[in-house]
Motif scaffolding. Structure first.
Motif, PDB file in Angstrom:
ATOM      1  N   UNK A  85      16.699  44.058  25.795  1.00 36.16           N
ATOM      2  CA  UNK A  85      17.133  43.190  24.453  1.00 36.16           C
ATOM      3  C   UNK A  85      18.078  44.088  23.971  1.00 36.16           C
ATOM      4  N   UNK A  86      18.430  45.208  23.485  1.00 36.64           N
ATOM      5  CA  UNK A  86      18.912  46.542  22.927  1.00 36.64           C
ATOM      6  C   UNK A  86      21.048  46.406  24.040  1.00 36.64           C
ATOM      7  N   UNK A  87      20.256  46.293  24.916  1.00 43.77           N
ATOM      8  CA  UNK A  87      21.598  46.273  25.477  1.00 43.77           C
ATOM      9  C   UNK A  87      22.775  45.957  24.765  1.00 43.77           C
ATOM     10  N   UNK A  88      22.815  44.489  24.357  1.00 45.25           N
ATOM     11  CA  UNK A  88      24.039  43.841  24.612  1.00 45.25           C
ATOM     12  C   UNK A  88      24.957  44.230  22.827  1.00 45.25           C
ATOM     13  N   UNK A  89      23.719  44.736  21.833  1.00 51.02           N
ATOM     14  CA  UNK A  89      23.886  45.129  20.570  1.00 51.02           C
ATOM     15  C   UNK A  89      24.528  46.912  21.117  1.00 51.02           C
TER      16      UNK A  89
END
Lengths: 275, 256
Positions: free
Chosen positions: B28-32
């Motif tokens: 979930x946090x990877x793109x950001x």
């Protein structure tokens, strides 16, 4: 003891906290308060959960029961972003410093600033060097953590803990493994920082002598609860068996020298029962 | 007895649940994190990728050479040594390249990731970040995960290319296969789909190997022995997972 203080004089309140690790109960109905502006010492024999208490206060751990209130707010109710905002008001000094090993001393101290502020490089440099100067290590700014002695690491960690100008500074065993000179330096810094910067400090330690010199109020924790509390002088004069054993470093007393074991004679000379 | 089995099963479920939650959090946090902490990601691409290049190149060269030798020795019996290129090329591009790169990656970069994160945990660096209101998953774990995910396909490409060169050296320069036949046969036989299969595999293996390495490091018991065990487990579990997924992907592609 000055129980006449108003409730708001306490920055941190711990109410009836129970905490267990697995089956092992660490705290049972623990209650204590940390006075605003004080240096409060939390002492106790090894293994009584002093570090655990710090982790509870900063919500790195969550108690099984009871409430922990920091500046009027029950910390169990905070969301992660609110918790992170609260943590910016804390500075914590870990036992071994816990410096980030892949950055220089300067970058370690600058780390919280870079993460949480938009300060210019010039200003960051200014703030970091000021803080390093305060702990006497401006000259070590460009060393790597691996090149520092234990006492120096802890002073750098102290500079890092202060860099965001926290309201509360927490020291976890700041004296362990230090030579007498470094010990004296750290003790002096704890008192100086607290008074000069208007902080509230919590010092977990079992170095009775050093801590008595700098603290305003002490708690002795044993068997999962507060065994005694008072000013250092009051505790020194306390004649209850446990406090006396602890304050004067006697080998045996209520805190037994021996870990629980089967009967000695029986275990050594036991009949042929295979034990 | 029954109780022990139940306990073990519950423990397994708990670990599995924690693992899934961790993976979801990382994804979930990877793109950001990729955008907000780009310099950290690049640093990890260097650590996981660039620092693995030598071992990947040397291995690729010899694996390619061996494939050509084996292929030639067998194909010669049928007077089909001109197709050595097809054999070596297919094996490298579809199977050997992605799989061996992933195994080497687990040994070189995966262990480094797991032990680094484990040691940071053991020396309170992760707790210190927590206390400085910096999420260690976003600052430490995800950049390393992304570094691995980006590196793996690139390393696989390097391995396969050097492998083909190694096969060429052995088959053409040493064993005397005609150079035109070698490359033309390979070019005619090889479809884009075959190349894509290798690329897909390398992407999947990159995710698996990086995820398992950061998981093991992040959940290591914070002692010397615990970090050591986490490092070992990283290699073992990654190797098994990669081989199982390789089989599944190959089956899925072949039976389509």
């Amino acid at each position: 003891m000055t129980w006449s203080r108003k409730l708001s004089d306490y920055l941190i309140e711990v109410h009836d906290v129970d905490f267990a690790r697995g089956d092992r109960s660490i705290f049972k109905n623990l209650s204590l308060t940390i006075g605003r502006g004080d240096v409060t010492a939390v002492m106790g024999p090894s293994g009584t959960g002093k570090t655990t208490l710090l982790q509870l206060i900063t919500r790195q751990l969550v108690p099984d029961k009871g409430r922990i209130i920091v500046d009027g707010v029950d910390i169990a109710s905070l969301s992660q972003s609110e918790l992170y905002k609260l943590r910016q008001r804390f500075g914590m000094l870990f036992q071994n410093g816990a410096l980030l090993t892949d950055m220089s001393v300067f970058e370690n101290v600058a780390f919280p600033l870079r993460e949480h502020t938009e300060l210019s490089e010039r200003l960051i440099r200014h703030v970091v060097l000021t803080k390093l100067h305060a702990v006497g290590l401006r000259g070590a700014a460009y060393l790597m953590p691996g090149q520092l002695s234990g006492g120096m690491s802890r002073r750098v960690a102290l500079a890092r803990a202060m860099v965001m100008d926290p309201d509360i500074l927490i020291y976890d065993e700041p004296f362990v493994g230090l030579d007498p000179i470094s010990m004296g330096v750290i003790a002096k810094l704890i008192r100086q920082m607290n008074d000069a910067l208007d902080l509230t400090s919590i010092v977990v330690s079992h170095d009775v002598r050093e801590i008595s010199e700098v603290s305003d109020f002490c708690y002795v924790i044993a068997d999962g609860a507060v065994a005694a509390s008072g000013s250092p002088d009051e505790l020194n004069a306390d004649t209850s068996a446990l406090v006396e054993q602890f304050m004067h470093g006697l080998a045996d007393g209520p805190v037994a020298f021996h870990y629980d074991a089967p009967d000695y004679e029986e275990q050594l000379l036991g009949k042929a029962r295979g034990n | 007895m029954l109780r022990e089995i139940l306990d073990t099963f519950l423990k397994f479920l708990r670990t599995f649940g924690a693992m899934v939650l961790f993976f979801v959090r990382v994804f979930l946090h990877s793109p950001a994190v990729f955008f907000s902490r780009f310099p950290l990601v690049i640093k990890q691409v260097y650590n996981a990728g660039a620092l693995s290049i030598v071992i990947i190149m040397v291995s690729g060269l010899f694996v390619g050479g061996v494939l050509a030798l084996q292929a030639f020795a067998n194909l010669e019996r049928f007077n089909a040594e001109d197709t050595t290129g097809i054999f070596a090329g297919f094996a490298l591009i579809k199977e050997i390249g992605p799989v061996i790169t992933a195994l080497l990656f687990a040994g070189r970069a995966g262990t480094a990731l797991a032990s680094e994160i484990g040691l940071m945990k053991a020396t309170d660096q992760l707790s210190a970040m927590e206390m400085m209101a910096v999420d260690p998953v976003r600052y430490v774990v995800i950049p390393r995960f992304l570094g691995g995910v980006i590196s793996m396909p690139l390393l696989t490409a390097v391995f396969t290319t050097i492998g083909l060169a190694g096969a060429h050296v052995v088959a053409v320069e040493w064993l005397g296969v005609d150079v035109g036949a070698y490359w033309q046969q390979l070019q005619q036989a090889l479809d884009m789909e075959d190349v894509l299969e290798g690329i897909y595999k390398s992407i999947v293996f990159g995710i698996i190997a990086s995820l398992l390495a950061v998981w093991e490091g992040y959940n290591a018991i914070p002692t010397a022995a615990g970090v050591g065990r986490a490092t070992t487990r990283t290699v073992v579990i990654t190797a098994i997972a990669v081989l199982i997924f390789d089989f599944m992907i190959t089956a899925a592609v072949s039976l389509r």
